[in-house]
Design a protein around this motif. Structure first.
Motif, PDB file in Angstrom:
ATOM      1  N   GLN A 210      59.300  32.492  62.402  1.00 40.29           N
ATOM      2  CA  GLN A 210      60.640  32.724  62.957  1.00 40.29           C
ATOM      3  C   GLN A 210      60.920  34.210  63.182  1.00 40.29           C
ATOM      4  O   GLN A 210      61.714  34.558  64.046  1.00 40.29           O
ATOM      5  N   HIS A 211      60.262  35.084  62.393  1.00 41.45           N
ATOM      6  CA  HIS A 211      60.508  36.521  62.596  1.00 41.45           C
ATOM      7  C   HIS A 211      59.868  37.014  63.892  1.00 41.45           C
ATOM      8  O   HIS A 211      60.105  38.137  64.311  1.00 41.45           O
TER       9      HIS A 211
ATOM     10  N   LEU B 269      60.124  29.683  52.904  1.00 37.64           N
ATOM     11  CA  LEU B 269      59.514  29.159  54.120  1.00 37.64           C
ATOM     12  C   LEU B 269      59.489  30.175  55.256  1.00 37.64           C
ATOM     13  O   LEU B 269      58.611  30.140  56.111  1.00 37.64           O
ATOM     14  N   ASP B 270      60.455  31.061  55.308  1.00 37.18           N
ATOM     15  CA  ASP B 270      60.550  32.025  56.398  1.00 37.18           C
ATOM     16  C   ASP B 270      61.458  33.161  55.955  1.00 37.18           C
ATOM     17  O   ASP B 270      62.435  32.925  55.239  1.00 37.18           O
ATOM     18  N   VAL B 271      61.121  34.370  56.377  1.00 38.89           N
ATOM     19  CA  VAL B 271      61.975  35.530  56.113  1.00 38.89           C
ATOM     20  C   VAL B 271      62.187  36.212  57.459  1.00 38.89           C
ATOM     21  O   VAL B 271      61.230  36.681  58.070  1.00 38.89           O
TER      22      VAL B 271
ATOM     23  N   PHE C 259      64.761  31.500  54.386  1.00 34.82           N
ATOM     24  CA  PHE C 259      64.757  30.032  54.382  1.00 34.82           C
ATOM     25  C   PHE C 259      63.945  29.567  53.176  1.00 34.82           C
ATOM     26  O   PHE C 259      62.830  30.040  52.973  1.00 34.82           O
ATOM     27  N   PHE C 260      64.508  28.653  52.395  1.00 37.98           N
ATOM     28  CA  PHE C 260      63.808  28.208  51.181  1.00 37.98           C
ATOM     29  C   PHE C 260      63.841  26.689  51.068  1.00 37.98           C
ATOM     30  O   PHE C 260      64.678  26.015  51.676  1.00 37.98           O
ATOM     31  N   ASP C 261      62.898  26.178  50.281  1.00 40.13           N
ATOM     32  CA  ASP C 261      62.869  24.756  49.982  1.00 40.13           C
ATOM     33  C   ASP C 261      63.921  24.488  48.908  1.00 40.13           C
ATOM     34  O   ASP C 261      63.798  24.974  47.784  1.00 40.13           O
TER      35      ASP C 261
ATOM     36  N   PHE D 185      55.990  18.983  51.699  1.00 43.38           N
ATOM     37  CA  PHE D 185      56.419  20.354  51.912  1.00 43.38           C
ATOM     38  C   PHE D 185      56.584  20.601  53.393  1.00 43.38           C
ATOM     39  O   PHE D 185      55.707  20.250  54.165  1.00 43.38           O
ATOM     40  N   PRO D 186      57.653  21.160  53.885  1.00 37.74           N
ATOM     41  CA  PRO D 186      58.846  21.513  53.128  1.00 37.74           C
ATOM     42  C   PRO D 186      59.724  20.292  52.884  1.00 37.74           C
ATOM     43  O   PRO D 186      59.552  19.284  53.531  1.00 37.74           O
ATOM     44  N   SER D 187      60.676  20.408  51.987  1.00 38.30           N
ATOM     45  CA  SER D 187      61.423  19.232  51.529  1.00 38.30           C
ATOM     46  C   SER D 187      62.616  18.857  52.372  1.00 38.30           C
ATOM     47  O   SER D 187      63.212  17.840  52.147  1.00 38.30           O
ATOM     48  N   GLN D 188      63.027  19.739  53.302  1.00 36.40           N
ATOM     49  CA  GLN D 188      64.310  19.481  53.951  1.00 36.40           C
ATOM     50  C   GLN D 188      64.353  18.144  54.669  1.00 36.40           C
ATOM     51  O   GLN D 188      63.629  17.887  55.551  1.00 36.40           O
TER      52      GLN D 188
ATOM     53  N   GLY E 287      70.416  35.278  62.101  1.00 39.03           N
ATOM     54  CA  GLY E 287      69.582  34.088  61.924  1.00 39.03           C
ATOM     55  C   GLY E 287      70.389  32.797  62.024  1.00 39.03           C
ATOM     56  O   GLY E 287      71.541  32.743  61.597  1.00 39.03           O
TER      57      GLY E 287
ATOM     58  N   TYR F 106      56.955  26.420  60.481  1.00 46.86           N
ATOM     59  CA  TYR F 106      57.515  27.482  59.638  1.00 46.86           C
ATOM     60  C   TYR F 106      56.588  28.688  59.610  1.00 46.86           C
ATOM     61  O   TYR F 106      55.402  28.564  59.871  1.00 46.86           O
ATOM     62  N   GLY F 107      57.143  29.840  59.307  1.00 47.59           N
ATOM     63  CA  GLY F 107      56.331  31.041  59.094  1.00 47.59           C
ATOM     64  C   GLY F 107      56.300  32.009  60.255  1.00 47.59           C
ATOM     65  O   GLY F 107      55.707  33.083  60.143  1.00 47.59           O
TER      66      GLY F 107
ATOM     67  N   THR G 273      67.551  36.697  57.101  1.00 46.57           N
ATOM     68  CA  THR G 273      67.792  35.325  56.677  1.00 46.57           C
ATOM     69  C   THR G 273      66.543  34.801  55.972  1.00 46.57           C
ATOM     70  O   THR G 273      65.429  34.930  56.489  1.00 46.57           O
TER      71      THR G 273
ATOM     72  N   SER H   5      71.506  19.480  54.290  1.00 43.71           N
ATOM     73  CA  SER H   5      70.157  18.994  54.630  1.00 43.71           C
ATOM     74  C   SER H   5      70.073  17.473  54.550  1.00 43.71           C
ATOM     75  O   SER H   5      69.426  16.831  55.382  1.00 43.71           O
TER      76      SER H   5
ATOM     77  N   SER I 256      69.893  25.539  52.397  1.00 40.60           N
ATOM     78  CA  SER I 256      68.489  25.929  52.294  1.00 40.60           C
ATOM     79  C   SER I 256      68.167  27.247  52.983  1.00 40.60           C
ATOM     80  O   SER I 256      67.000  27.501  53.291  1.00 40.60           O
TER      81      SER I 256
END
Lengths: 326, 228
Positions: free
Chosen positions: A28-29, B44-46, B56-58, A323-326, A241, A25-26, B54, A276, B10
């Motif tokens: 994707q942009h 988690l991500d923007v 992304f969140f927990d 973390f993360p919870s998905q 996205g 994560y972190g 988009t 999820s 999510s």
């Protein structure tokens, strides 16, 4: 037993065995796919059974498992698909902490249920963090072991196991929490962001028909075959996205279920998104399997997800924040 | 426009418009930065794209309505930007030959000579609308209409790293060797994705790119040597 960091020699790589964690994560942009374990539930359980944190690196095994020689005593747990694991030829149970003695050979046989198995080793698997994760994304040769699947001759090193892991031997996940790998699999879906580009009939088709997973399916996504889901108008759509679980519909009307290695952006409209809580079940599908989609609301999706996490936390408390919870 | 759409349980996508437009894109990128700057736990991500963001969140820490309310508030705080909103990069490109095997096809499509196509491609200043497809791959636009050739119907199984391609009114640079269907007109010796660096991605959403034609000699000089 004296637990040194694991030292494992890969004798056979298996069909597709990769190092994964809960995802990258972190970034994707910058176009970096999340990747990570397809089945986050099995990954969490495997890690918790051997005393690891949820985000420790594990091996994801696909359809045909590898052969691994353990050069040190180790505690492992195998979860997810039943690929007939055995130590020195003797079958071992899934969803349970198991002691492996140095010199032992861990091998796999027939695929009995599910598609992807997860092997956690106390201490985790020690590969470098790349952009904050140990996950392998093979298409961009990023992360894991040199950005590729395991092959014969590779050597895996483990991290330092927790101070005392011997008490974990024999610990197992309660049978009532075992995921059902029945076919057709039923996955619950929430209407997608471009649901309005599709007719009510199309959405009804998606949730009433049975689809099968085509051979053109991998960690990036599953191409599904079944009744066509037709879009309204020209279906021209500006790339935006994507997320794991999104059901995107290309012009041929055959939905594609996006999975862990999906690209961060995509230009096909998304009719629905798998919740999820059901993604771990989607992760266990492989070509030839059948699947149906059941309508669901966001509120229901969150209720199910919270319940799953609460049950798991009660049965196997996390070592630290999950973390993360998905 | 500020249209909030759920992307599963999510993630949510916020649309700022329905077209590829630098002003809409600038708004999306500025909003994404404002959201990311909050450093909220469980976000988690923007991800800004052409005309949307988009988030992304927990789902165990956030629910849809709480997050959408906070995002609506942030929208009022987000600066009302005008494009451009990034830095300018000059990217050297060796056009044609084995480095740009589709240059002649694009020239035929445009009714121009290969030299005119490379001159036209290099005389346009492009905006990084978003990154996607593979780590560090920039979607640049807009390519002059005349040379906006569609993708190949069958993608190549491997496109070399550094390849510069055209797909409709977009142009892009392949950061790593991947399969790809864009029309390849040249190659840059620059490494736009440095896996081991502290700042691995040269181009960021909202940046500007100007291509500069170079010859073989300069290409070889700029090409980083593989470390043996």
């Amino acid at each position: 037993m004296n637990h040194q960091p694991a030292h494992i020699i890969v004798v056979k790589g298996g069909w597709l065995t990769t190092v994964q964690d809960l995802g990258r994560y972190g970034y994707q942009h910058y176009g970096v796919p999340i990747s990570g374990a397809m089945d986050s539930f099995s990954t969490r359980v495997a890690n918790r059974l051997v005393g690891n944190s949820d985000c420790a690196a594990i091996l994801e095994l696909t359809l045909k498992g590898p052969e691994l020689k353990f050069e040190q005593d180790a505690i492992v747990a195998i979860t997810g698909a039943d690929l007939s694991p055995a130590i020195n030829g003797n079958s071992i149970p899934l969803w349970e902490s198991i002691a492996i003695q140095r010199g032992s050979l861990l091998s796999f046989g027939a695929q009995r249920a599910g598609s992807r198995a997860y092997l956690a080793i106390a201490g985790g698997i020690d590969v470098p963090l790349v952009l904050g994760s140990r996950s392998t994304h093979c298409a961009s040769q990023t992360g894991g072991l040199q950005g590729r699947p395991l092959k014969p001759g590779d050597i895996l090193s483990g991290g330092e196991p927790g101070r005392s892991v011997n008490h974990l031997i024999g610990k197992r996940l309660s049978d009532r929490l075992l995921p059902p790998y029945r076919r057709p699999a039923t996955l619950r879906v929430i209407p997608g962001p471009q649901r309005n580009l599709f007719s009510d009939t199309s959405l009804a088709t998606l949730t009433e028909a049975t689809y099968s997973v085509s051979p053109q399916s991998d960690r990036m996504g599953y191409r599904l075959t079944g009744p066509k889901v037709a879009g309204e108008g020209s279906m021209r759509f500006i790339s935006d996205g994507t997320t794991m679980g999104a059901l995107q519909v290309p012009p041929d009307g055959q939905p594609i279920l996006l999975m862990a290695d999906r690209q961060t952006t995509g230009g096909y409209p998304k009719i629905a998104v798998v919740i999820s809580a059901d993604l771990p079940l989607a992760a266990q599908l492989s070509p030839g399997d059948t699947v149906t989609f059941a309508p669901c609301t966001i509120a229901q999706a969150l209720t199910v997800l919270r319940k799953h996490h609460a049950q798991l936390d009660q049965a196997l408390p996390p070592r630290d924040t999950s973390f993360p919870s998905q | 426009m500020f249209r909030i759409l759920p992307l599963g349980d999510s993630a949510i996508t916020i649309e700022f418009g329905d077209q590829i437009d630098p002003k809409i894109n600038a708004r999306a990128i500025a909003f994404a930065k404002t959201v990311a700057d909050q450093e909220w736990n469980g976000i988690l991500d923007v991800v800004p794209t052409y005309r949307s963001v988009t988030v992304f969140f927990d789902p165990l820490q956030w629910n849809f309505s709480v997050l959408t309310n906070k995002l609506r508030t942030l929208r009022r705080l987000s600066p009302n930007v005008t494009e451009p909103n990034g830095s300018l990069h000059e990217i050297p490109v060796l056009y044609g030959g084995e480095w740009g095997p589709d240059l002649e096809a694009v020239a035929a499509f445009a009714g121009l000579t290969p030299a005119q196509v490379s001159a036209l491609h290099a005389s346009t200043r492009y905006r990084v609308y978003m990154l996607g497809f593979s780590p560090g791959f920039p979607y640049l636009g807009l390519v002059p209409e005349q040379m906006a050739m569609p993708r190949r119907s069958t993608p190549r199984t491997t496109v070399p790293a550094g390849s510069v391609g055209i797909a409709d009114r977009q142009t892009g640079i392949y950061p790593t060797a991947t399969p790809g269907g864009w029309r390849l007109i040249g190659r840059t010796p620059l490494d736009i994705y440095r896996k081991t660096g502290t700042d691995p991605f040269l181009l960021k959403p909202g940046d500007l790119v100007q291509f500069r034609p170079i010859d073989r000699k300069e290409f070889d000089r700029l090409k980083p040597r593989d470390i043996v």
